[in-house]
Design a protein around this motif. Sequence first.
Motif, PDB file in Angstrom:
ATOM      1  N   ARG A   1       4.284  -7.990 -10.252  1.00 33.52           N
ATOM      2  CA  ARG A   1       3.204  -7.637  -9.333  1.00 33.52           C
ATOM      3  C   ARG A   1       2.726  -6.229  -9.679  1.00 33.52           C
ATOM      4  N   PRO A   2       1.474  -5.899  -9.357  1.00 37.77           N
ATOM      5  CA  PRO A   2       0.982  -4.547  -9.663  1.00 37.77           C
ATOM      6  C   PRO A   2       1.856  -3.457  -9.048  1.00 37.77           C
ATOM      7  N   CYS A   3       2.326  -3.690  -7.842  1.00 34.94           N
ATOM      8  CA  CYS A   3       3.131  -2.682  -7.157  1.00 34.94           C
ATOM      9  C   CYS A   3       4.532  -2.531  -7.765  1.00 34.94           C
ATOM     10  N   HIS A   4       4.944  -3.448  -8.611  1.00 38.71           N
ATOM     11  CA  HIS A   4       6.224  -3.341  -9.337  1.00 38.71           C
ATOM     12  C   HIS A   4       6.018  -2.912 -10.785  1.00 38.71           C
ATOM     13  N   ASP A   5       4.772  -2.876 -11.239  1.00 35.45           N
ATOM     14  CA  ASP A   5       4.460  -2.561 -12.636  1.00 35.45           C
ATOM     15  C   ASP A   5       4.508  -1.054 -12.858  1.00 35.45           C
ATOM     16  N   LEU A   6       5.481  -0.587 -13.618  1.00 38.43           N
ATOM     17  CA  LEU A   6       5.659   0.849 -13.839  1.00 38.43           C
ATOM     18  C   LEU A   6       4.528   1.466 -14.658  1.00 38.43           C
TER      19      LEU A   6
ATOM     20  N   TYR B   1      -6.281  -6.090  -2.340  1.00 35.75           N
ATOM     21  CA  TYR B   1      -6.433  -4.876  -1.535  1.00 35.75           C
ATOM     22  C   TYR B   1      -5.062  -4.287  -1.193  1.00 35.75           C
ATOM     23  N   LEU B   2      -4.107  -5.142  -0.837  1.00 34.64           N
ATOM     24  CA  LEU B   2      -2.776  -4.683  -0.435  1.00 34.64           C
ATOM     25  C   LEU B   2      -1.897  -4.291  -1.618  1.00 34.64           C
ATOM     26  N   GLY B   3      -2.384  -4.511  -2.838  1.00 32.44           N
ATOM     27  CA  GLY B   3      -1.669  -4.051  -4.024  1.00 32.44           C
ATOM     28  C   GLY B   3      -0.592  -4.973  -4.541  1.00 32.44           C
ATOM     29  N   VAL B   4      -0.600  -6.234  -4.099  1.00 35.60           N
ATOM     30  CA  VAL B   4       0.483  -7.146  -4.491  1.00 35.60           C
ATOM     31  C   VAL B   4       0.070  -8.207  -5.512  1.00 35.60           C
ATOM     32  N   HIS B   5      -1.227  -8.292  -5.841  1.00 36.62           N
ATOM     33  CA  HIS B   5      -1.691  -9.261  -6.837  1.00 36.62           C
ATOM     34  C   HIS B   5      -2.850  -8.706  -7.644  1.00 36.62           C
TER      35      HIS B   5
ATOM     36  N   GLY C   1       6.620  -7.088  -1.663  1.00 30.60           N
ATOM     37  CA  GLY C   1       6.967  -8.505  -1.780  1.00 30.60           C
ATOM     38  C   GLY C   1       7.881  -8.757  -2.957  1.00 30.60           C
ATOM     39  N   GLY C   2       7.924 -10.000  -3.393  1.00 34.69           N
ATOM     40  CA  GLY C   2       8.783 -10.381  -4.507  1.00 34.69           C
ATOM     41  C   GLY C   2       8.389  -9.689  -5.796  1.00 34.69           C
ATOM     42  N   GLN C   3       9.214  -9.846  -6.807  1.00 35.26           N
ATOM     43  CA  GLN C   3       9.004  -9.142  -8.066  1.00 35.26           C
ATOM     44  C   GLN C   3       7.807  -9.680  -8.850  1.00 35.26           C
ATOM     45  N   TYR C   4       7.608 -11.006  -8.830  1.00 38.56           N
ATOM     46  CA  TYR C   4       6.589 -11.620  -9.682  1.00 38.56           C
ATOM     47  C   TYR C   4       5.369 -12.066  -8.884  1.00 38.56           C
ATOM     48  N   GLY C   5       4.199 -12.007  -9.551  1.00 47.03           N
ATOM     49  CA  GLY C   5       2.974 -12.284  -8.822  1.00 47.03           C
ATOM     50  C   GLY C   5       2.068 -13.363  -9.382  1.00 47.03           C
ATOM     51  N   PHE C   6       2.316 -13.854 -10.596  1.00 44.10           N
ATOM     52  CA  PHE C   6       1.417 -14.874 -11.146  1.00 44.10           C
ATOM     53  C   PHE C   6       2.018 -16.243 -10.904  1.00 44.10           C
TER      54      PHE C   6
END
Length: 190
Positions: A85-90, A151-155, A103-108
């Motif tokens: 997910r974008p929010c987990h992407d360093l 918008y929330l940064g999770v996808h 949320g969870g680690q993966y988004g696709f």
Amino acid sequence: MDELIALDHALFLELNRHHSPFWDAVMILISNKYVWFPFYGVLVGLFIYFYKRKGWLMVLSLGASVGLADFISSGILKPTVARLRPCHDLTLGEVVNAVDGCGGQYGFVSSHAANAFAVAIFVIMLLPKKQWGFKLLLLVWATAISYSRVYLGVHYPGDITGGALIGIATAWLSMYFYKKASERYAFWQS
């Protein structure tokens, strides 16, 4: 493929950077799946009230559409593709506005988008042509839920697009089986 990923990142950053306390609260509300339970309950009730037994078949078919969309998105694609997910992407660092957690680690792909479009498209296909206003409202609703995830940064937008396509496909598949079952079995006719 690298160009598509770069475009997806750039589009995400553009869409995710515009925030305000008002819109943060609105997007959190729109994205909350429990907020929509009364809507789903009314929809189920209307199907059963107006269509009796056939309404039950509609509800079962709609449930199959959403269940299949959710299984494909969360059960198969997220763990298989394993796109952060974008929010987990360093690589995006501190620029992601993750308003309500990550949320969870993966988004696709986005399960929210898949499920919302599975509902919207299935119901749109059920409605008579003259109900264009409600059909448009369903599309706006599914799009708003999907946009809220960016918008929330999770996808990423690509996660949303993939989820929407899965929702559309499962709605079409469920509609196909709904039509076959309603034509073949007299039980559903009364």
